[in-house]
Design a protein around this motif. Structure first.
Motif, short mmCIF file in Angstrom:
data_model
loop_
_atom_site.label_atom_id
_atom_site.label_comp_id
_atom_site.label_asym_id
_atom_site.label_seq_id
_atom_site.Cartn_x
_atom_site.Cartn_y
_atom_site.Cartn_z
N GLU A 1 1.37 -1.12 0.02
CA GLU A 1 -0.41 0.15 0.22
C GLU A 1 0.88 1.27 -0.04
OE1 GLU A 1 -4.10 1.42 2.02
OE2 GLU A 1 -2.26 1.07 3.22
N THR B 1 0.51 4.98 0.12
CA THR B 1 0.08 6.80 0.43
C THR B 1 0.10 7.15 -0.80
OG1 THR B 1 -0.64 6.00 2.87
CG2 THR B 1 -0.95 7.76 1.86
N LYS B 2 0.93 7.82 -0.97
CA LYS B 2 1.22 8.73 -1.51
C LYS B 2 1.48 9.05 -3.59
CE LYS B 2 3.85 12.02 1.61
NZ LYS B 2 4.65 12.31 2.03
N MET B 3 0.95 7.18 -3.52
CA MET B 3 0.70 7.11 -5.22
C MET B 3 -0.61 7.70 -5.84
SD MET B 3 1.95 3.19 -7.64
CE MET B 3 0.12 2.90 -6.32
N ASP B 4 -0.54 8.93 -6.61
CA ASP B 4 -1.25 9.06 -7.02
C ASP B 4 -1.72 9.46 -7.89
OD1 ASP B 4 -0.39 11.52 -6.64
OD2 ASP B 4 -0.84 12.35 -4.54
N CYS B 5 -0.99 9.08 -9.35
CA CYS B 5 -0.37 10.05 -10.05
C CYS B 5 0.32 8.70 -10.97
CB CYS B 5 -0.38 10.81 -10.56
SG CYS B 5 0.97 11.80 -9.97
N GLU C 1 4.52 8.59 -10.09
CA GLU C 1 4.56 8.20 -9.15
C GLU C 1 4.86 6.69 -8.81
OE1 GLU C 1 4.01 11.48 -6.93
OE2 GLU C 1 2.40 10.29 -7.94
N GLU C 2 4.31 6.13 -10.32
CA GLU C 2 3.83 4.31 -10.75
C GLU C 2 5.52 4.81 -11.42
OE1 GLU C 2 2.67 2.36 -14.61
OE2 GLU C 2 1.11 3.25 -13.28
N ILE D 1 -3.27 2.94 -9.35
CA ILE D 1 -2.99 3.79 -8.86
C ILE D 1 -4.51 4.60 -8.25
CG2 ILE D 1 -2.73 6.65 -9.22
CD1 ILE D 1 -1.11 5.72 -11.20
N PRO D 2 -5.69 4.77 -8.76
CA PRO D 2 -7.30 4.80 -7.73
C PRO D 2 -7.09 4.53 -5.99
CG PRO D 2 -7.75 4.21 -9.92
CD PRO D 2 -6.35 3.57 -9.64
N ASN D 3 -6.59 2.74 -6.28
CA ASN D 3 -6.56 2.33 -5.22
C ASN D 3 -4.69 2.20 -3.84
OD1 ASN D 3 -9.06 1.61 -4.56
ND2 ASN D 3 -8.84 -0.24 -5.97
N ARG D 4 -3.91 3.11 -4.53
CA ARG D 4 -2.93 3.11 -4.13
C ARG D 4 -1.67 1.81 -3.69
NH1 ARG D 4 -5.89 7.94 -3.13
NH2 ARG D 4 -4.70 9.69 -3.39
#
Length: 264
Positions: A7, A9-13, A16-17, A37-40
């Motif tokens: 998990e 937390t700061k992967m939102d776009c 980050e991937e 990404i939507p569920n991080r």
């Protein structure tokens, strides 16, 4: 095979991937990365227990935590299927134009078309061996890219020998119409290949980068053969065709060295 779920937390776009992909690039035990990404969440499929994976992700300071590690029998992934479909498509296009340009090149006496056909053959070879790299380890993909680079150099050497023979010999002036028409169709084909490869999420992997380098070179080469065909007609000389042949094989060798550098 094992899969570890993180998990993050700061992967939102996608930024980050890409950051995570670059960080994990080089860990040979990783088979596939599945990003949600939507569920991080990130699922890492790997061949053995590897603390380096967790350590590398934590070093990014994206507030990551390992949820679980479990055994899985999954061996096929959606991303790999998409890669194979893409590579089969561009392989088919390039091999078809290899045949078309080789036949037309010999009939029209154009070394420019023959050179471009050999470049298309090299591309087909690259896409073919890239298919073997899909789903493989990072190290395997590096080796595939290296094989592709050396193959390009061999084809370029063969091409230079043929150009030297034609310079010395008394060849007829090539058919400029065939040079221009075939190269326009090849340019359209390579444009399509470049477009669909640029859309691939795996374009930054070594074997896919090699394929992109070849295809980008092809677009430049096609334009060069078209210009050479115009000059052959304007000057009533075979020299422009021989010159573009030299340029094509120089570009092929440059691309090969770029790929060999990429594979180190």
């Amino acid at each position: 095979m094992k899969k570890t779920i993180f998990e993050i937390t700061k992967m939102d776009c996608p930024s980050e991937e890409n950051l995570i992909r670059m960080k994990l690039d080089g860990i040979s035990s990783i088979v596939n990365l599945d990003f949600d990404i939507p569920n991080r969440k990130l699922i890492v499929f790997h061949s053995e227990e590897n603390e380096l994976i967790e350590k590398s992700i934590n070093e990014l300071d994206l507030e990551a935590r390992k949820i679980a590690t479990e055994i899985t029998e999954q061996t096929e992934f959606e991303e790999n299927k998409n890669q194979r479909k893409l590579l089969w498509t561009v392989l088919g296009i390039n091999f078809a134009f290899f045949i078309i340009e080789m036949i037309t090149g010999f009939i029209s006496k154009s070394i420019g078309l023959v050179a471009d056909s050999l470049d298309m053959l090299a591309d087909s070879f690259v896409y073919g061996i890239s298919l073997f790299a899909v789903g493989g380890s990072f190290i395997k993909k590096k080796k595939i890219a290296k094989i592709a680079g050396y193959f390009q150099i061999i084809l370029a050497i063969i091409g230079f020998i043929e150009i030297a023979r034609r310079f010395i010999g008394n060849e007829n002036i090539p058919n400029f119409k065939a040079m221009i028409i075939i190269s326009i169709f090849a340019l359209l084909a390579n444009g399509i290949c470049l477009y669909i490869m640029q859309k691939s999420k795996s374009k930054n992997e070594a074997h896919m980068k090699a394929s992109l380098i070849f295809t980008s070179n092809d677009v430049v080469i096609n334009l060069g053969v078209i210009i050479a065909g115009i000059l052959v007609n304007w000057l009533n000389s075979r020299i422009p065709d021989l010159v573009i042949g030299i340029i094509v094989f120089v570009l092929v060798i440059q691309g090969a060295f770029r790929i060999l550098k990429l594979s180190n």
